[in-house]
Design a protein around this motif. Structure first.
Motif, PDB file in Angstrom:
ATOM      1  N   UNK A  19      35.503  37.964  40.489  1.00 51.20           N
ATOM      2  CA  UNK A  19      36.584  38.758  41.074  1.00 51.20           C
ATOM      3  C   UNK A  19      37.669  38.859  40.014  1.00 51.20           C
ATOM      4  N   UNK A  20      37.947  40.084  39.580  1.00 53.64           N
ATOM      5  CA  UNK A  20      38.824  40.321  38.433  1.00 53.64           C
ATOM      6  C   UNK A  20      40.056  41.128  38.806  1.00 53.64           C
ATOM      7  N   UNK A  21      41.082  40.996  37.980  1.00 56.08           N
ATOM      8  CA  UNK A  21      42.304  41.759  38.171  1.00 56.08           C
ATOM      9  C   UNK A  21      43.132  41.210  39.317  1.00 56.08           C
ATOM     10  N   UNK A  22      44.292  41.846  39.534  1.00 57.66           N
ATOM     11  CA  UNK A  22      45.198  41.446  40.593  1.00 57.66           C
ATOM     12  C   UNK A  22      45.923  42.686  41.093  1.00 57.66           C
ATOM     13  N   UNK A  23      45.962  42.861  42.395  1.00 57.84           N
ATOM     14  CA  UNK A  23      46.605  44.047  42.977  1.00 57.84           C
ATOM     15  C   UNK A  23      48.110  43.876  43.161  1.00 57.84           C
ATOM     16  N   UNK A  24      48.674  42.803  42.644  1.00 58.47           N
ATOM     17  CA  UNK A  24      50.096  42.529  42.803  1.00 58.47           C
ATOM     18  C   UNK A  24      50.397  41.647  44.001  1.00 58.47           C
ATOM     19  N   UNK A  25      49.401  41.445  44.859  1.00 55.54           N
ATOM     20  CA  UNK A  25      49.546  40.583  46.037  1.00 55.54           C
ATOM     21  C   UNK A  25      48.527  39.446  46.023  1.00 55.54           C
ATOM     22  N   UNK A  26      47.958  39.180  44.844  1.00 55.97           N
ATOM     23  CA  UNK A  26      47.025  38.064  44.709  1.00 55.97           C
ATOM     24  C   UNK A  26      45.586  38.383  45.050  1.00 55.97           C
ATOM     25  N   UNK A  27      45.276  39.636  45.351  1.00 53.70           N
ATOM     26  CA  UNK A  27      43.903  40.024  45.690  1.00 53.70           C
ATOM     27  C   UNK A  27      43.224  40.641  44.466  1.00 53.70           C
ATOM     28  N   UNK A  28      41.935  40.402  44.341  1.00 53.17           N
ATOM     29  CA  UNK A  28      41.170  40.953  43.220  1.00 53.17           C
ATOM     30  C   UNK A  28      41.082  42.470  43.325  1.00 53.17           C
ATOM     31  N   UNK A  29      41.132  43.139  42.182  1.00 53.62           N
ATOM     32  CA  UNK A  29      40.958  44.595  42.139  1.00 53.62           C
ATOM     33  C   UNK A  29      39.497  44.985  41.991  1.00 53.62           C
ATOM     34  N   UNK A  30      38.704  44.100  41.368  1.00 50.86           N
ATOM     35  CA  UNK A  30      37.314  44.423  41.063  1.00 50.86           C
ATOM     36  C   UNK A  30      36.382  43.274  41.424  1.00 50.86           C
ATOM     37  N   UNK A  31      35.195  43.630  41.809  1.00 56.54           N
ATOM     38  CA  UNK A  31      34.077  42.703  41.966  1.00 56.54           C
ATOM     39  C   UNK A  31      33.115  43.043  40.834  1.00 56.54           C
ATOM     40  N   UNK A  32      32.868  42.078  39.958  1.00 59.36           N
ATOM     41  CA  UNK A  32      31.972  42.328  38.836  1.00 59.36           C
ATOM     42  C   UNK A  32      30.627  41.685  39.127  1.00 59.36           C
ATOM     43  N   UNK A  33      29.585  42.514  39.203  1.00 55.44           N
ATOM     44  CA  UNK A  33      28.229  42.056  39.505  1.00 55.44           C
ATOM     45  C   UNK A  33      27.257  42.471  38.398  1.00 55.44           C
ATOM     46  N   UNK A  34      27.796  42.762  37.222  1.00 47.70           N
ATOM     47  CA  UNK A  34      27.018  43.374  36.164  1.00 47.70           C
ATOM     48  C   UNK A  34      27.571  44.769  35.928  1.00 47.70           C
ATOM     49  N   UNK A  35      28.279  45.244  36.903  1.00 45.59           N
ATOM     50  CA  UNK A  35      29.083  46.472  36.835  1.00 45.59           C
ATOM     51  C   UNK A  35      30.341  46.177  37.626  1.00 45.59           C
ATOM     52  N   UNK A  36      31.410  46.885  37.334  1.00 47.92           N
ATOM     53  CA  UNK A  36      32.679  46.652  38.026  1.00 47.92           C
ATOM     54  C   UNK A  36      32.779  47.565  39.236  1.00 47.92           C
ATOM     55  N   UNK A  37      32.797  46.973  40.412  1.00 44.90           N
ATOM     56  CA  UNK A  37      33.003  47.710  41.662  1.00 44.90           C
ATOM     57  C   UNK A  37      34.477  47.583  42.024  1.00 44.90           C
ATOM     58  N   UNK A  38      35.087  48.687  42.420  1.00 48.63           N
ATOM     59  CA  UNK A  38      36.519  48.700  42.699  1.00 48.63           C
ATOM     60  C   UNK A  38      36.793  48.390  44.173  1.00 48.63           C
ATOM     61  N   UNK A  39      37.879  47.646  44.400  1.00 48.04           N
ATOM     62  CA  UNK A  39      38.308  47.361  45.775  1.00 48.04           C
ATOM     63  C   UNK A  39      38.613  48.691  46.454  1.00 48.04           C
ATOM     64  N   UNK A  40      38.082  48.894  47.641  1.00 45.71           N
ATOM     65  CA  UNK A  40      38.350  50.113  48.412  1.00 45.71           C
ATOM     66  C   UNK A  40      39.768  50.030  48.979  1.00 45.71           C
ATOM     67  N   UNK A  41      40.566  51.002  48.688  1.00 41.88           N
ATOM     68  CA  UNK A  41      41.966  51.015  49.132  1.00 41.88           C
ATOM     69  C   UNK A  41      42.066  50.861  50.648  1.00 41.88           C
ATOM     70  N   UNK A  42      42.877  49.898  51.065  1.00 42.27           N
ATOM     71  CA  UNK A  42      43.153  49.731  52.484  1.00 42.27           C
ATOM     72  C   UNK A  42      42.024  49.102  53.295  1.00 42.27           C
ATOM     73  N   UNK A  43      40.946  48.648  52.656  1.00 40.03           N
ATOM     74  CA  UNK A  43      39.824  48.077  53.410  1.00 40.03           C
ATOM     75  C   UNK A  43      39.680  46.606  53.084  1.00 40.03           C
ATOM     76  N   UNK A  44      40.159  45.772  53.978  1.00 42.39           N
ATOM     77  CA  UNK A  44      40.058  44.318  53.833  1.00 42.39           C
ATOM     78  C   UNK A  44      39.004  43.853  54.828  1.00 42.39           C
ATOM     79  N   UNK A  45      38.067  43.060  54.365  1.00 45.76           N
ATOM     80  CA  UNK A  45      37.010  42.561  55.254  1.00 45.76           C
ATOM     81  C   UNK A  45      37.599  41.532  56.222  1.00 45.76           C
ATOM     82  N   UNK A  46      37.212  41.631  57.459  1.00 46.59           N
ATOM     83  CA  UNK A  46      37.628  40.654  58.469  1.00 46.59           C
ATOM     84  C   UNK A  46      36.838  39.369  58.270  1.00 46.59           C
TER      85      UNK A  46
END
Length: 134
Positions: free
Chosen positions: A104-131
């Motif tokens: 989990x890479x980067x920081x959105x300014x609120x301590x949350x990762x911006x990217x999930x790196x699995x061999x490729x960088x997947x971007x955090x979907x804006x406004x979608x937090x998993x319950x």
């Protein structure tokens, strides 16, 4: 041994070829003292080949659920779900065989990762937090 290269787990092919040329490093081992940080990681991450949901549960475990999209579906990739185990900092290991370490890479300014790196960088979907679920 049958080897398929157009989808699925590519690790057996890599081990088969590299094992004939060089000594392979040992498989990574989870660090059970490292606790996953669901607050930083929980979200939905998107790329052209997958939608990945990372969520925490009431026991403090972290779960990854990946659904293939587009070319990954055409290549025969299947949905995948596993618990993520602590390894190194913001990098985790899947409990089930399959993809290698994830980070989990980067920081959105609120301590949350911006990217999930699995061999490729997947971007955090804006406004979608998993319950919290599992």
């Amino acid at each position: 041994m049958a080897i398929f290269t157009n989808g699925g787990d590519r690790k057996p092919l890599m081990r088969e070829i590299l094992g004939r040329v060089v000594e392979s490093p040992a498989e990574p081992v989870p660090d059970h003292a490292a606790r996953p940080d669901a607050g930083r990681a929980a979200s939905v991450y998107l790329s052209s080949t997958s939608e990945t949901t990372v969520s925490g549960d009431e026991r403090g475990r972290l779960w990854l659920e990946q659904v293939p999209l587009g070319l990954a579906v055409d290549a025969g990739d299947e949905p995948y779900r596993t618990e993520l185990l602590g390894w190194r900092g913001s990098s985790y290991l899947p409990a089930e065989p399959g993809p290698g370490p994830v980070a989990f890479l980067g920081d959105d300014g609120e301590g949350r990762a911006l990217y999930l790196h699995t061999g490729r960088a997947d971007v955090r979907a804006a406004g979608r937090i998993a319950e919290a679920s599992a």
